[in-house]
Write an enzyme that holds these catalytic residues in place. Structure first.
Site, PDB file in Angstrom:
ATOM      1  N   ASN A  27       0.967  -0.978   0.062  1.00  0.00           N
ATOM      2  CA  ASN A  27       0.025   0.028   0.081  1.00  0.00           C
ATOM      3  C   ASN A  27       0.981   1.335  -0.096  1.00  0.00           C
ATOM      4  O   ASN A  27       1.514   1.564   0.960  1.00  0.00           O
ATOM      5  CB  ASN A  27      -1.044  -0.219   1.232  1.00  0.00           C
ATOM      6  CG  ASN A  27      -1.685   1.077   1.422  1.00  0.00           C
ATOM      7  OD1 ASN A  27      -2.030   2.059   0.315  1.00  0.00           O
ATOM      8  ND2 ASN A  27      -2.227   1.426   2.625  1.00  0.00           N
ATOM      9  N   TRP A  28       0.952   1.967  -1.230  1.00  0.00           N
ATOM     10  CA  TRP A  28       2.103   3.056  -1.230  1.00  0.00           C
ATOM     11  C   TRP A  28       1.362   4.357  -0.620  1.00  0.00           C
ATOM     12  O   TRP A  28       1.985   5.338  -0.613  1.00  0.00           O
ATOM     13  CB  TRP A  28       2.201   3.280  -2.740  1.00  0.00           C
ATOM     14  CG  TRP A  28       3.078   2.131  -3.614  1.00  0.00           C
ATOM     15  CD1 TRP A  28       3.479   0.877  -2.836  1.00  0.00           C
ATOM     16  CD2 TRP A  28       3.608   2.275  -4.868  1.00  0.00           C
ATOM     17  NE1 TRP A  28       4.200   0.254  -3.642  1.00  0.00           N
ATOM     18  CE2 TRP A  28       4.215   0.823  -4.983  1.00  0.00           C
ATOM     19  CE3 TRP A  28       3.382   3.080  -5.837  1.00  0.00           C
ATOM     20  CZ2 TRP A  28       4.833   0.473  -6.161  1.00  0.00           C
ATOM     21  CZ3 TRP A  28       3.824   2.680  -7.047  1.00  0.00           C
ATOM     22  CH2 TRP A  28       4.661   1.306  -7.030  1.00  0.00           C
ATOM     23  N   LYS A  29       0.104   4.098  -0.386  1.00  0.00           N
ATOM     24  CA  LYS A  29      -0.645   5.483   0.326  1.00  0.00           C
ATOM     25  C   LYS A  29      -0.458   6.702  -0.575  1.00  0.00           C
ATOM     26  O   LYS A  29      -0.462   6.497  -1.993  1.00  0.00           O
ATOM     27  CB  LYS A  29       0.219   5.805   1.658  1.00  0.00           C
ATOM     28  CG  LYS A  29      -0.243   4.469   2.651  1.00  0.00           C
ATOM     29  CD  LYS A  29      -0.017   4.939   4.112  1.00  0.00           C
ATOM     30  CE  LYS A  29       0.015   3.467   4.587  1.00  0.00           C
ATOM     31  NZ  LYS A  29      -0.050   3.604   6.338  1.00  0.00           N
ATOM     32  N   HIS A  47      -9.777   0.726   4.423  1.00  0.00           N
ATOM     33  CA  HIS A  47      -8.391   0.974   5.212  1.00  0.00           C
ATOM     34  C   HIS A  47      -8.935   1.783   6.438  1.00  0.00           C
ATOM     35  O   HIS A  47      -9.583   2.581   6.256  1.00  0.00           O
ATOM     36  CB  HIS A  47      -7.540   1.676   4.300  1.00  0.00           C
ATOM     37  CG  HIS A  47      -5.911   1.485   5.013  1.00  0.00           C
ATOM     38  ND1 HIS A  47      -5.449   2.560   5.743  1.00  0.00           N
ATOM     39  CD2 HIS A  47      -5.029   0.652   4.542  1.00  0.00           C
ATOM     40  CE1 HIS A  47      -4.528   2.184   6.031  1.00  0.00           C
ATOM     41  NE2 HIS A  47      -3.845   1.166   5.529  1.00  0.00           N
ATOM     42  N   GLU A  69      -7.209   4.240   7.466  1.00  0.00           N
ATOM     43  CA  GLU A  69      -6.983   5.930   7.276  1.00  0.00           C
ATOM     44  C   GLU A  69      -8.128   6.139   6.593  1.00  0.00           C
ATOM     45  O   GLU A  69      -8.693   7.715   6.744  1.00  0.00           O
ATOM     46  CB  GLU A  69      -5.875   6.116   6.418  1.00  0.00           C
ATOM     47  CG  GLU A  69      -4.634   5.883   7.315  1.00  0.00           C
ATOM     48  CD  GLU A  69      -3.322   5.290   6.746  1.00  0.00           C
ATOM     49  OE1 GLU A  69      -2.956   5.511   5.381  1.00  0.00           O
ATOM     50  OE2 GLU A  69      -2.291   4.583   7.410  1.00  0.00           O
ATOM     51  N   GLU A  85      -5.668  -5.430  10.164  1.00  0.00           N
ATOM     52  CA  GLU A  85      -4.788  -4.161  10.591  1.00  0.00           C
ATOM     53  C   GLU A  85      -5.103  -3.745  11.893  1.00  0.00           C
ATOM     54  O   GLU A  85      -5.763  -2.603  11.713  1.00  0.00           O
ATOM     55  CB  GLU A  85      -4.631  -3.317   9.423  1.00  0.00           C
ATOM     56  CG  GLU A  85      -4.239  -4.167   8.023  1.00  0.00           C
ATOM     57  CD  GLU A  85      -3.707  -2.907   7.156  1.00  0.00           C
ATOM     58  OE1 GLU A  85      -2.437  -3.064   6.816  1.00  0.00           O
ATOM     59  OE2 GLU A  85      -4.209  -1.902   6.891  1.00  0.00           O
ATOM     60  N   GLY A  97       2.116   1.830  10.704  1.00  0.00           N
ATOM     61  CA  GLY A  97       3.208   3.014  10.568  1.00  0.00           C
ATOM     62  C   GLY A  97       3.972   3.366  11.943  1.00  0.00           C
ATOM     63  O   GLY A  97       4.453   4.451  12.164  1.00  0.00           O
ATOM     64  N   SER A 139       3.233  -2.386  10.559  1.00  0.00           N
ATOM     65  CA  SER A 139       4.714  -2.474  10.518  1.00  0.00           C
ATOM     66  C   SER A 139       5.143  -3.976  10.297  1.00  0.00           C
ATOM     67  O   SER A 139       6.048  -4.287  11.085  1.00  0.00           O
ATOM     68  CB  SER A 139       4.783  -2.087  12.165  1.00  0.00           C
ATOM     69  OG  SER A 139       4.501  -0.752  12.347  1.00  0.00           O
ATOM     70  N   GLY A 158       2.687  -1.184   4.429  1.00  0.00           N
ATOM     71  CA  GLY A 158       2.690   0.211   4.026  1.00  0.00           C
ATOM     72  C   GLY A 158       3.988   0.518   3.859  1.00  0.00           C
ATOM     73  O   GLY A 158       4.718   0.254   2.728  1.00  0.00           O
ATOM     74  N   GLY A 159       4.859   1.084   4.672  1.00  0.00           N
ATOM     75  CA  GLY A 159       6.047   1.739   4.606  1.00  0.00           C
ATOM     76  C   GLY A 159       7.372   0.899   3.948  1.00  0.00           C
ATOM     77  O   GLY A 159       7.833   1.217   3.225  1.00  0.00           O
TER      78      GLY A 159
HETATM   79  C1  PEP Z   1      -0.703   0.089   5.948  1.00  0.00           C
HETATM   80  O1  PEP Z   1      -0.785   1.104   5.434  1.00  0.00           O
HETATM   81  O2  PEP Z   1      -1.742  -0.706   5.834  1.00  0.00           O
HETATM   82  C2  PEP Z   1       0.224  -0.574   6.909  1.00  0.00           C
HETATM   83  C3  PEP Z   1       0.039  -1.448   7.348  1.00  0.00           C
HETATM   84  O3  PEP Z   1       1.401   0.414   7.084  1.00  0.00           O
HETATM   85  P1  PEP Z   1       2.624  -0.051   7.669  1.00  0.00           P
HETATM   86  O4  PEP Z   1       3.060  -1.272   7.102  1.00  0.00           O
HETATM   87  O5  PEP Z   1       3.967   1.382   7.332  1.00  0.00           O
HETATM   88  O6  PEP Z   1       2.581  -0.149   9.068  1.00  0.00           O
END
Ligand code: PEP
Length: 252
Positions: free
Chosen positions: A9-11, A95, A97, A167, A173, A212, A233-234
């Site tokens: 997920n590049w956001k 998601h 967010e 999640e 994050g 994470s 994500g990251g």
């Molecule tokens: C996400 O955005 O769904 C996510 C899990 O981010 P991260 O891996 O950075 O925690």
């Protein structure tokens, strides 16, 4: 029995089409060959077309980060499932967010999941408890509510291509991933709900963990019986890290 799905997920990254194409090509160059893992990249909507073109038809799949449930209409700024045809084969729905900042409700998540399936897009339905819900001992009830709402408008699970992403919001994050045992406990709960709803097809549904996930913790998470990949994500913006996560899923 289930192919794990690892989705990046590049956001709201990267800022230019050229960088999005570069990142997509780096993922494609390092993704494990074969069919032991389904690799997905989810760029911002505005880069879907460039990324799809750069990746070609095989190998790495493309996902959208959200969509509207309607096919057309007066919904400024939204993307319809019809517009995603030919660009994306997956779409992240619900998601945290979007739940937090864009008014995504359980009811809308349910409509979007059904719309995605009707348009032959594989929904990645994201569920997870917030920190205060966890502290209050409400994780199981939040997950139960969110999963049932996400699937409320499906007739069955077979052939839908559904993926569920667990999640925990407090883990996204933050660098504070759930332990493998805690993640498995919730993913096992999700599997039990799927079995209750559709005993025949429940075992087809990949359940991802997200929050994470890193090159360091991926293998332990994927060794759990009900964790079939990750929503990342990251680390998905760092091709070497993402590659290690993909290889851990392929080897699980
Ligand atoms: C996400 O955005 O769904 C996510 C899990 O981010 P991260 O891996 O950075 O925690």
């Amino acid at each position: 029995m289930r192919t794990p799905v690892v989705a990046g997920n590049w956001k709201m990254n990267p800022p230019t089409a050229a960088e999005a194409v570069e990142l997509a090509r780096a993922v494609a160059a390092s993704a494990p060959a074969g069919d032991q893992v389904t690799t997905v990249v989810c760029p911002p909507t505005v880069w879907l077309s460039a990324v799809r073109e750069a990746l070609g038809a095989d190998g790495v799949a493309v996902g959208a980060q959200t969509m509207h449930f309607e096919e057309k209409g007066a919904f400024t700024g939204e993307t319809s499932p019809l517009m995603l045809a030919g660009l994306a084969s997956f779409v992240i729905i619900g998601h945290s967010e979007r739940r937090q900042y864009d008014g995504e409700t359980d009811e809308r998540v349910g409509r979007k999941v059904a719309s995605a399936v009707a348009h032959r897009l594989r929904p990645i339905a994201a569920v997870g408890e917030r920190a205060e819900e966890r502290a209050a001992g409400a994780t199981a009830s939040v997950i139960d509510r969110q999963v049932r709402a996400a699937l409320a408008n499906l007739d069955g699970l077979g052939g839908t291509g559904l993926v569920i992403a667990y999640e925990p919001v407090w883990a996204i994050g933050t660098g504070d991933a759930a332990t493998a045992a805690d993640a498995q406990e919730v993913c096992g709960q999700i599997r039990a709900i799927l079995r209750e709803l559709d005993p025949e097809a429940a075992d087809e549904v990949p359940i991802q963990y997200g929050g994470s996930v890193t090159a360091e913790n991926a293998a332990e998470l994927f060794a759990q019986p009900d964790i079939d990949g990750a929503l990342v994500g990251g680390a998905s913006l760092k091709p070497e890290q993402f590659e290690t996560i993909l290889r851990a899923a392929a080897g699980a």
